[in-house]
Design an enzyme around this catalytic site. Sequence first.
Site, short mmCIF file in Angstrom:
data_model
loop_
_atom_site.label_atom_id
_atom_site.label_comp_id
_atom_site.label_asym_id
_atom_site.label_seq_id
_atom_site.Cartn_x
_atom_site.Cartn_y
_atom_site.Cartn_z
N GLU A 25 9.26 1.28 11.25
CA GLU A 25 10.51 2.30 11.22
C GLU A 25 9.80 3.37 11.06
O GLU A 25 9.18 3.85 10.03
CB GLU A 25 11.29 1.94 9.68
CG GLU A 25 12.37 2.52 9.81
CD GLU A 25 12.52 3.94 8.97
OE1 GLU A 25 12.48 4.95 9.50
OE2 GLU A 25 12.63 4.09 7.74
N CYS A 80 13.52 10.69 7.46
CA CYS A 80 13.08 10.28 8.76
C CYS A 80 14.50 10.28 9.69
O CYS A 80 14.35 10.61 11.00
CB CYS A 80 12.64 8.67 8.90
SG CYS A 80 13.70 7.50 7.96
N GLU A 101 9.12 16.37 15.42
CA GLU A 101 9.82 16.20 14.21
C GLU A 101 8.82 16.94 13.26
O GLU A 101 7.83 16.79 13.01
CB GLU A 101 9.36 14.59 13.63
CG GLU A 101 10.39 14.27 12.36
CD GLU A 101 9.83 12.84 11.81
OE1 GLU A 101 10.75 12.46 11.21
OE2 GLU A 101 8.89 12.35 12.38
N LYS A 140 0.90 -0.97 -0.09
CA LYS A 140 -0.08 -0.01 -0.13
C LYS A 140 0.87 1.37 0.12
O LYS A 140 1.54 1.68 0.91
CB LYS A 140 -1.05 0.04 1.19
CG LYS A 140 -2.22 0.68 1.00
CD LYS A 140 -2.15 2.28 0.80
CE LYS A 140 -2.01 3.05 2.12
NZ LYS A 140 -2.10 4.40 2.01
#
Length: 603
Positions: A266, A300, A397, A192
Amino acid sequence: MSVANYFETMEYGPAPEADGEARAWLARHGATFGHFIAGKFTAPHAGKHLTTIEPATGKALARIAQGAAADVEAAVNAARTAQVAWAKLGGHGRARHLYALARMLQRHARLFAVLEAIDNGKPIRETRDLDVPLAARHFYYHAGWAQLQEREFADQVPIGVIGQIIPWNFPLLMLAWKIAPALAAGNTVVLKPAEFTSLTALLFAELSAEAGLPPGVLNVVTGDGATGALLVENPGVDKIAFTGSTEVGRLIRQTTAGTGKSLTLELGGKSPFIVFDDADIDGAVEGVVDAIWFNQGQVCCAGSRLLLQEGIAETFRRRLIRRMSTLRVGMPLDKAIDMGAVVAPVQLERIKTLVETGVKEGAEKYQTPGAMPAEGCFYPPTLLWNVHPSSTVATEEIFGPVLVAMTFRTPDEAVMLANNTRYGLAASVWSETIGLALDIAPKLLAGVVWVNATNLFDASVGFGGYRESGFGREGGREGMVEYLKPKAGVGARRGPRLRRCRLRPAPAQDSTCRRSIEQQNCSSAASRSAPTAIIRARCCRRRAGASAKPARAIARTSVMRWPRRAQPNRGRERRRIIAPRFSTTLPKISPRAATSSSGASPT
């Protein structure tokens, strides 16, 4: 403008990459795509589509299918049907398909690079020189693991059907990170992709079928977060591999708890970039550029927290601002730019909001004065100076081209500031003193630590984090293990069965003591994995003037051999003497009789 003016100004001219091939592929499908299930495109069950935009222009790019429960179920069933034959194909058979996929990526490298730049907004220089080559490298690397699987993972089997959800910052590269090890291990996949960047995944699925990949081995279901939730909840999925935000990862872990599904996460990060006063300042400045302004900061593991030792802070700031003034922001297909567009308007608004919050909390903002395109989702490189460690921009973040900076005095303080986060994905240490760097690196709570470098990736090296950055690894041997499980009934090897020592009378002995050793191998089936030697020691004692017969003890020694691959000293044996169970005092056994062939004394 004349040639003389070009030499005087040294300005870059536009160098656009042609996008005709990518536009032709979109037109061939009518810019409308269904799901890719069982080797072909299928229309969505509910008939709904989502519109994706081109980040650099804001214009509609294509329409992708919105996946419903029936679409997810069809993809899972197709993967389940194909999994048995795919696993039985064997490692060498699967390796041939993976090699074909790697060559397919290389053959269509330009098409993938251009389509990725259009769909994601990142510069063509990055998609061409990093994303596509590294994606092909993952398939080549894991093809090698497929060939070695029967030897290296002899007691492991594929998990089954894998549901994989990938983010929008590296659509093609994340696809390769997840698909390559899963297929190499003998699993089948339902993928996906992110709703913002699904086009390269659909192109890959189409070309993989043309390359000969069996139908049902790779299935792609598109849609928004609701489609991903349906994939996670589907009972026919044996494992979920997710890369994305920590918030969504937390929800996935709650959903899969108690279902028996394997899980790899992750997630996000707030990686520190530590520069000591003995570092190469110019090299560290270039490292900052690669750490935070690569892919518009949408990484990331981006080094978004700059920690500077006080002695070099002002010098570093001046040089960094001077370097920022040379960064060029422009259209993604321009080969002469450094930064492209942010992926979507919603992400652009989030970046602006967080930067405004940081300024209100006392940070000093600096942005490059260069011109940017009037249309599209563009944001300039930004530096926030004198940021407090507890401020919002230092803990949250941002996922954009925003660098927050703070200072420290001692190495211990640097470690404390670096670990002052709930994430633990990556870190970067810069120092010319290797002893200092190697002392700091293991103290950092991060899954990956780079020394005098940043953003180094390779298929042979595992990547991942811990704490709120997730768990599990992708790449390397540990990445293969994530897609395997132990065979049913495979457990620890049984050791040899030990016989009880018996005390039995010995025949009459001469006045001279006789000692002999007889060895024989145990032939029982339980001891085939660890050969056993039985040492029978016949001992007697000289008893002056005594007519009683001496006792004789039979002591059994188990010889335990190391497995063939893990023999530290080949040919050596370890012996364990098991004492017989009786109350009579045992006669002493000669060291020569009880010592193994290697000379090791009994224990």
